[in-house]
Design a protein around this motif. Sequence first.
Motif, short mmCIF file in Angstrom:
data_model
loop_
_atom_site.label_atom_id
_atom_site.label_comp_id
_atom_site.label_asym_id
_atom_site.label_seq_id
_atom_site.Cartn_x
_atom_site.Cartn_y
_atom_site.Cartn_z
N GLU A 56 13.46 67.61 -31.55
CA GLU A 56 14.76 68.21 -31.25
C GLU A 56 15.04 69.36 -32.21
OE1 GLU A 56 17.14 64.62 -31.62
OE2 GLU A 56 17.31 64.53 -29.45
N VAL A 57 15.48 70.50 -31.66
CA VAL A 57 15.77 71.69 -32.45
C VAL A 57 17.11 72.26 -32.00
CG1 VAL A 57 15.04 74.02 -33.05
CG2 VAL A 57 13.32 72.22 -32.75
N TRP A 58 18.04 72.37 -32.92
CA TRP A 58 19.32 73.03 -32.65
C TRP A 58 19.42 74.26 -33.54
CZ3 TRP A 58 18.94 67.74 -33.37
CH2 TRP A 58 19.29 66.92 -32.29
N GLN A 71 19.39 72.50 -37.24
CA GLN A 71 19.03 71.09 -37.35
C GLN A 71 17.72 70.88 -36.59
OE1 GLN A 71 22.09 68.45 -35.95
NE2 GLN A 71 22.96 68.22 -37.99
N VAL A 72 16.75 70.31 -37.28
CA VAL A 72 15.46 70.00 -36.68
C VAL A 72 15.17 68.53 -36.96
CG1 VAL A 72 12.98 70.50 -36.68
CG2 VAL A 72 14.63 72.36 -37.02
N ARG A 73 14.80 67.81 -35.91
CA ARG A 73 14.51 66.39 -36.07
C ARG A 73 13.20 66.03 -35.35
NH1 ARG A 73 17.66 67.23 -39.28
NH2 ARG A 73 19.69 66.27 -39.70
N GLY A 74 12.27 65.44 -36.11
CA GLY A 74 11.04 64.93 -35.52
C GLY A 74 10.20 65.98 -34.83
N LEU A 75 10.18 67.20 -35.37
CA LEU A 75 9.47 68.31 -34.72
C LEU A 75 7.96 68.16 -34.87
CD1 LEU A 75 9.49 71.05 -33.29
CD2 LEU A 75 9.72 72.12 -35.55
#
Length: 235
Positions: A58-60, A4-8
């Motif tokens: 955010e990176v998971w 999951q990647v958000r707003g990278l």
Amino acid sequence: MGVQVRGLRRQFGDRLVLDDLDLDIQPGKFVALLGHSGCGKSTLLRILAGLDPDIDGEVWVPKERAVAFQAPRLMPWKRVWRNVVLGLPGRPDRARAEKYLEEVGLTKHAGVWPKTLSGGEAQRVSLARALVREPDLLLLDEPFGALDALTRAKAQRLVAELWQRHGCAVLLVTHDVEESLLLADRVLVMDGGRIAHEIHVDLPRPRDVGDPAFVSARARLLSWLGVRDASAASA
């Protein structure tokens, strides 16, 4: 967990390479990433591999990850089996190395020096070194780019077999549209620092490049990349 990647965001000086990028990769899925040179594909892969922490967003990702690059990056002073288990905790385990060399068809090469390997063999050692870590996420950065056409086709089939056997999620960075459609469940196209386009590839495996659905998907991807598909136009 998948990816999951958000707003990278990733910036190098004044150059913004990744701009508010979002990405999801489900566990066990094979995803290919296309885009023009310099669009940020390899930057994204390096971030997912934990090799570039200087980011915003955010990176998971799964804890167990492994990477195979275009250059096999084998240590010439270590025999093949030692290259496979390089970096693993504890004492080097030849039996464990040979287990994964067998998967890539190189059991007999365990004790040789890397300089004796062909390009395709060296790349298979690189794959064995990634798989020995039993990753939940396998990151492939143009691993077939330096191979000749025949060796490349064999390597593609091998990767498909290994993925189906191990069940890990895969992100393949490539410039090859046909390769992406032969291997992936989803093909993403990067542009402007984001995922701009996406195709879900719902075709039976092994895939036929002459299948009308394959030809249509290839034409769409090429058009998004700004390339005219001459084969489709002449069909």
